[in-house]
Design a protein around this motif. Structure first.
Motif, PDB file in Angstrom:
ATOM      1  N   VAL A   1     -27.324  32.284 111.099  1.00  0.00           N
ATOM      2  CA  VAL A   1     -26.798  33.242 110.123  1.00  0.00           C
ATOM      3  C   VAL A   1     -27.558  33.207 108.804  1.00  0.00           C
ATOM      4  O   VAL A   1     -27.361  34.063 107.944  1.00  0.00           O
ATOM      5  CB  VAL A   1     -25.299  32.995 109.848  1.00  0.00           C
ATOM      6  CG1 VAL A   1     -24.477  33.305 111.081  1.00  0.00           C
ATOM      7  CG2 VAL A   1     -25.041  31.567 109.377  1.00  0.00           C
ATOM      8  N   TYR A   2     -28.417  32.221 108.655  1.00  0.00           N
ATOM      9  CA  TYR A   2     -29.136  32.088 107.380  1.00  0.00           C
ATOM     10  C   TYR A   2     -30.373  31.244 107.608  1.00  0.00           C
ATOM     11  O   TYR A   2     -30.337  30.249 108.339  1.00  0.00           O
ATOM     12  CB  TYR A   2     -28.224  31.403 106.363  1.00  0.00           C
ATOM     13  CG  TYR A   2     -28.839  31.173 105.000  1.00  0.00           C
ATOM     14  CD1 TYR A   2     -28.855  32.186 104.062  1.00  0.00           C
ATOM     15  CD2 TYR A   2     -29.398  29.942 104.663  1.00  0.00           C
ATOM     16  CE1 TYR A   2     -29.418  31.976 102.812  1.00  0.00           C
ATOM     17  CE2 TYR A   2     -29.959  29.730 103.419  1.00  0.00           C
ATOM     18  CZ  TYR A   2     -29.959  30.748 102.493  1.00  0.00           C
ATOM     19  OH  TYR A   2     -30.516  30.537 101.262  1.00  0.00           O
TER      20      TYR A   2
ATOM     21  N   LYS B   1     -22.156  31.126  95.672  1.00  0.00           N
ATOM     22  CA  LYS B   1     -21.933  31.486  97.077  1.00  0.00           C
ATOM     23  C   LYS B   1     -22.340  30.363  98.019  1.00  0.00           C
ATOM     24  O   LYS B   1     -23.353  29.717  97.820  1.00  0.00           O
ATOM     25  CB  LYS B   1     -22.786  32.704  97.444  1.00  0.00           C
ATOM     26  CG  LYS B   1     -22.480  33.946  96.679  1.00  0.00           C
ATOM     27  CD  LYS B   1     -23.452  35.029  97.085  1.00  0.00           C
ATOM     28  CE  LYS B   1     -24.868  34.603  96.789  1.00  0.00           C
ATOM     29  NZ  LYS B   1     -25.887  35.437  97.416  1.00  0.00           N
ATOM     30  N   PRO B   2     -21.566  30.216  99.081  1.00  0.00           N
ATOM     31  CA  PRO B   2     -22.045  29.400 100.199  1.00  0.00           C
ATOM     32  C   PRO B   2     -22.860  30.328 101.096  1.00  0.00           C
ATOM     33  O   PRO B   2     -23.306  31.392 100.649  1.00  0.00           O
ATOM     34  CB  PRO B   2     -20.744  28.979 100.885  1.00  0.00           C
ATOM     35  CG  PRO B   2     -19.841  30.158 100.659  1.00  0.00           C
ATOM     36  CD  PRO B   2     -20.244  30.766  99.340  1.00  0.00           C
ATOM     37  N   VAL B   3     -23.065  29.969 102.351  1.00  0.00           N
ATOM     38  CA  VAL B   3     -23.580  30.939 103.310  1.00  0.00           C
ATOM     39  C   VAL B   3     -22.415  31.870 103.595  1.00  0.00           C
ATOM     40  O   VAL B   3     -21.411  31.462 104.167  1.00  0.00           O
ATOM     41  CB  VAL B   3     -24.050  30.236 104.589  1.00  0.00           C
ATOM     42  CG1 VAL B   3     -24.449  31.253 105.640  1.00  0.00           C
ATOM     43  CG2 VAL B   3     -25.217  29.329 104.263  1.00  0.00           C
ATOM     44  N   VAL B   4     -22.546  33.112 103.147  1.00  0.00           N
ATOM     45  CA  VAL B   4     -21.360  33.968 103.108  1.00  0.00           C
ATOM     46  C   VAL B   4     -21.200  34.781 104.387  1.00  0.00           C
ATOM     47  O   VAL B   4     -22.152  35.037 105.114  1.00  0.00           O
ATOM     48  CB  VAL B   4     -21.396  34.937 101.907  1.00  0.00           C
ATOM     49  CG1 VAL B   4     -21.403  34.165 100.614  1.00  0.00           C
ATOM     50  CG2 VAL B   4     -22.580  35.869 101.990  1.00  0.00           C
ATOM     51  N   ASP B   5     -19.973  35.172 104.627  1.00  0.00           N
ATOM     52  CA  ASP B   5     -19.686  36.162 105.656  1.00  0.00           C
ATOM     53  C   ASP B   5     -18.684  37.144 105.041  1.00  0.00           C
ATOM     54  O   ASP B   5     -18.272  36.988 103.884  1.00  0.00           O
ATOM     55  CB  ASP B   5     -19.150  35.514 106.941  1.00  0.00           C
ATOM     56  CG  ASP B   5     -17.949  34.617 106.674  1.00  0.00           C
ATOM     57  OD1 ASP B   5     -17.337  34.745 105.589  1.00  0.00           O
ATOM     58  OD2 ASP B   5     -17.618  33.801 107.537  1.00  0.00           O
ATOM     59  N   VAL B   6     -18.327  38.149 105.818  1.00  0.00           N
ATOM     60  CA  VAL B   6     -17.429  39.172 105.276  1.00  0.00           C
ATOM     61  C   VAL B   6     -16.120  38.538 104.787  1.00  0.00           C
ATOM     62  O   VAL B   6     -15.599  38.864 103.723  1.00  0.00           O
ATOM     63  CB  VAL B   6     -17.140  40.249 106.341  1.00  0.00           C
ATOM     64  CG1 VAL B   6     -16.045  41.193 105.873  1.00  0.00           C
ATOM     65  CG2 VAL B   6     -18.411  41.030 106.662  1.00  0.00           C
TER      66      VAL B   6
ATOM     67  N   TRP C   1     -16.379  36.953 101.333  1.00  0.00           N
ATOM     68  CA  TRP C   1     -16.424  37.915 100.230  1.00  0.00           C
ATOM     69  C   TRP C   1     -15.083  38.601 100.041  1.00  0.00           C
ATOM     70  O   TRP C   1     -14.655  38.861  98.908  1.00  0.00           O
ATOM     71  CB  TRP C   1     -17.522  38.963 100.457  1.00  0.00           C
ATOM     72  CG  TRP C   1     -18.783  38.642  99.712  1.00  0.00           C
ATOM     73  CD1 TRP C   1     -20.015  38.458 100.238  1.00  0.00           C
ATOM     74  CD2 TRP C   1     -18.921  38.459  98.289  1.00  0.00           C
ATOM     75  NE1 TRP C   1     -20.917  38.170  99.246  1.00  0.00           N
ATOM     76  CE2 TRP C   1     -20.287  38.162  98.039  1.00  0.00           C
ATOM     77  CE3 TRP C   1     -18.039  38.502  97.206  1.00  0.00           C
ATOM     78  CZ2 TRP C   1     -20.772  37.929  96.758  1.00  0.00           C
ATOM     79  CZ3 TRP C   1     -18.532  38.262  95.924  1.00  0.00           C
ATOM     80  CH2 TRP C   1     -19.879  37.983  95.707  1.00  0.00           C
ATOM     81  N   GLU C   2     -14.391  38.928 101.144  1.00  0.00           N
ATOM     82  CA  GLU C   2     -13.090  39.588 101.002  1.00  0.00           C
ATOM     83  C   GLU C   2     -12.133  38.695 100.211  1.00  0.00           C
ATOM     84  O   GLU C   2     -11.444  39.148  99.292  1.00  0.00           O
ATOM     85  CB  GLU C   2     -12.494  39.913 102.383  1.00  0.00           C
ATOM     86  CG  GLU C   2     -13.260  40.976 103.168  1.00  0.00           C
ATOM     87  CD  GLU C   2     -13.105  42.396 102.605  1.00  0.00           C
ATOM     88  OE1 GLU C   2     -12.423  42.575 101.594  1.00  0.00           O
ATOM     89  OE2 GLU C   2     -13.719  43.316 103.187  1.00  0.00           O
TER      90      GLU C   2
ATOM     91  N   LEU D   1     -13.363  38.539  96.525  1.00  0.00           N
ATOM     92  CA  LEU D   1     -13.095  39.765  95.754  1.00  0.00           C
ATOM     93  C   LEU D   1     -11.596  39.902  95.463  1.00  0.00           C
ATOM     94  O   LEU D   1     -11.212  40.385  94.389  1.00  0.00           O
ATOM     95  CB  LEU D   1     -13.630  40.989  96.503  1.00  0.00           C
ATOM     96  CG  LEU D   1     -15.168  41.091  96.534  1.00  0.00           C
ATOM     97  CD1 LEU D   1     -15.622  42.198  97.489  1.00  0.00           C
ATOM     98  CD2 LEU D   1     -15.748  41.352  95.151  1.00  0.00           C
ATOM     99  N   ASP D   2     -10.752  39.470  96.396  1.00  0.00           N
ATOM    100  CA  ASP D   2      -9.309  39.429  96.110  1.00  0.00           C
ATOM    101  C   ASP D   2      -9.035  38.541  94.898  1.00  0.00           C
ATOM    102  O   ASP D   2      -8.243  38.882  94.014  1.00  0.00           O
ATOM    103  CB  ASP D   2      -8.529  38.871  97.313  1.00  0.00           C
ATOM    104  CG  ASP D   2      -8.449  39.853  98.476  1.00  0.00           C
ATOM    105  OD1 ASP D   2      -8.760  41.036  98.268  1.00  0.00           O
ATOM    106  OD2 ASP D   2      -8.089  39.422  99.586  1.00  0.00           O
TER     107      ASP D   2
END
Lengths: 100, 313
Positions: free
Chosen positions: B71-72, B257-262, B265-266, B269-270
């Motif tokens: 993923v990264y 950020k870490p290794v991010v996924d959706v 972030w959701e 952002l909340d």
């Protein structure tokens, strides 16, 4: 229409972004970036940009989107074509949009 | 096992942002193993919310190992994800160099991880700057925090009269300068990274060990009274920020950020939206004279810090 973008091109939102509506503007954040903190990777779309964004679902051509925008926002089709093409080019460059 | 060596081999616990990190190793952990900055965060035992890290030495053979999907990949890390685990591979700068420099396996929630180093040299030498032996612990903790309505922010922070003040900005924005100006008026938490966490009774700001120019750090926390966006200027005043889009953008940009996924972030952002709704935010226009300090002290005094947040350390 931007010379580098054919009017029948279809594009869609990348799977690697998250979008969040805040005060009428769309904040778009990328997933595939470096670990650490963001610098210039965030992107915001105003109301018009958001309307274009919502139509870029891979089912419409750039020309379709421009025609719909011209109708909905009461602007000349040529103006809408140029604005849509410019935005799409920029978002493609940032990998926020991908080929549909 | 000799009686002189307890079975836990010098196990250590550190608490940050309300999370206890239990560190074990296949070599003895001594008071010299980790850098002095960690001393302020040392606690006597596990807490109600504990993350477990175990250090091993000698890299495992990954031949035939199912690491899932990559993923990264960006030096120094390649990260792989499986439905039940995450794998971090320390990689070389040269893409043709396939040697492995470190390997770590974490469970899905990053609540339990094993970290392999090639040798025990650095560990035995001591003075480690991270509990994970990674370049930074934030790559792991940023993910752990998101599950707890918390995040790391690129910021400096201090406690004034019981009120937590958080100063946001990237490098050169004036975070350490601000911490220096508040020295003597505030308990400085950290001048480069702080944790903001939404506890049941409200937001608190927690210090971290990830400091910048000022090595003094604190494990303390306080109710978060205000956020300041740092803006170097030729004047000294606080201006209320009403542009929520700008505020959201700055908060997101300053989030570590870490290794991010959706999902990450959701959640983040909340958290940003909740923060914007609950915490007043000001642009801090300032020069280096320190003339902004009285305005900050006045503002801090005007807050009446809430009682200790339920469940907060």
């Amino acid at each position: 229409m931007s010379p580098s973008l054919a009017p029948d091109v279809r594009v869609r939102h990348s799977d690697d972004v998250v979008a969040r509506l805040i005060e009428g503007e769309l904040l778009i954040v990328p997933l595939m970036s470096g670990v650490g903190d963001l610098e210039d990777e965030l992107y915001t779309l105003n109301e018009t940009g958001r309307a274009i964004w919502e139509k870029l679902d891979g089912s419409r051509t750039i020309d379709d989107v421009a025609r719909e925008m011209a109708r909905e926002f009461d602007v000349a089709e040529e103006t809408a074509r140029l604005d849509v093409a410019n935005l799409v080019e920029e978002l493609l460059g940032r990998k926020i949009l991908v080929a549909g | 096992m000799s009686k002189a060596q307890p079975p836990w081999n010098g196990r250590r616990w550190f608490q940050i942002g309300g999370i206890t990190i239990q560190v074990d190793a296949d070599r003895p952990i001594t008071s010299q193993t980790f850098a002095p900055k960690f001393e302020a965060f040392a606690v006597d035992g596990p807490g109600s919310d504990t993350v477990f890290i175990h250090h091993r030495f000698g890299l495992p053979d990954l031949q035939g190992r199912n690491l899932g999907r990559q993923v990264y990949r960006k030096t120094p890390w390649a990260v792989f994800e499986r439905p039940d685990a995450w794998f971090y591979l320390g990689i070389a700068m040269d893409p043709d160099d396939t040697r492995l420099f470190a390997f770590a396996e974490f469970d899905r929630e990053h609540s339990r991880g094993t970290i392999w180093s090639p040798t025990d040299g650095r560990f035995v030498q001591g003075g480690l700057n991270s509990l994970t032996t990674f370049p930074t612990d934030q790559i792991v903790l940023a993910r752990v925090l998101a599950d707890r309505r918390a995040c790391y922010l690129h910021s400096s922070a201090g406690i004034v009269k019981g009120a937590g003040l958080l100063f946001l900005g990237h490098s050169e924005a004036g975070k350490s300068t601000t911490a220096g100006m508040l020295d003597g008026y505030a308990e400085i938490l950290c001048d480069d990274r702080n944790i903001v966490r939404r506890w049941p009774d409200g937001f608190r700001v927690h210090g971290t060990w990830s400091h910048g120019e000022i090595p003094r750090v604190s494990a303390a926390s306080a109710p978060l009274a205000a956020i300041f966006l740092l803006s170097k200027a030729e004047e000294n005043r606080l201006v209320k920020v009403t542009d929520r889009v700008r505020l959201a953008t700055v908060l997101a940009a300053c989030m570590i950020k870490p290794v991010v996924d959706v999902g990450w972030w959701e959640k983040s952002l909340d958290l940003i939206e909740t923060m914007m709704n609950e915490i007043p935010c000001y642009e801090m226009r300032f020069d280096k004279s320190g003339a902004i300090v009285p305005a900050l002290l006045d503002l801090a005094r005007s807050f009446s810090p809430t009682t200790r947040a339920e469940g907060a350390p």
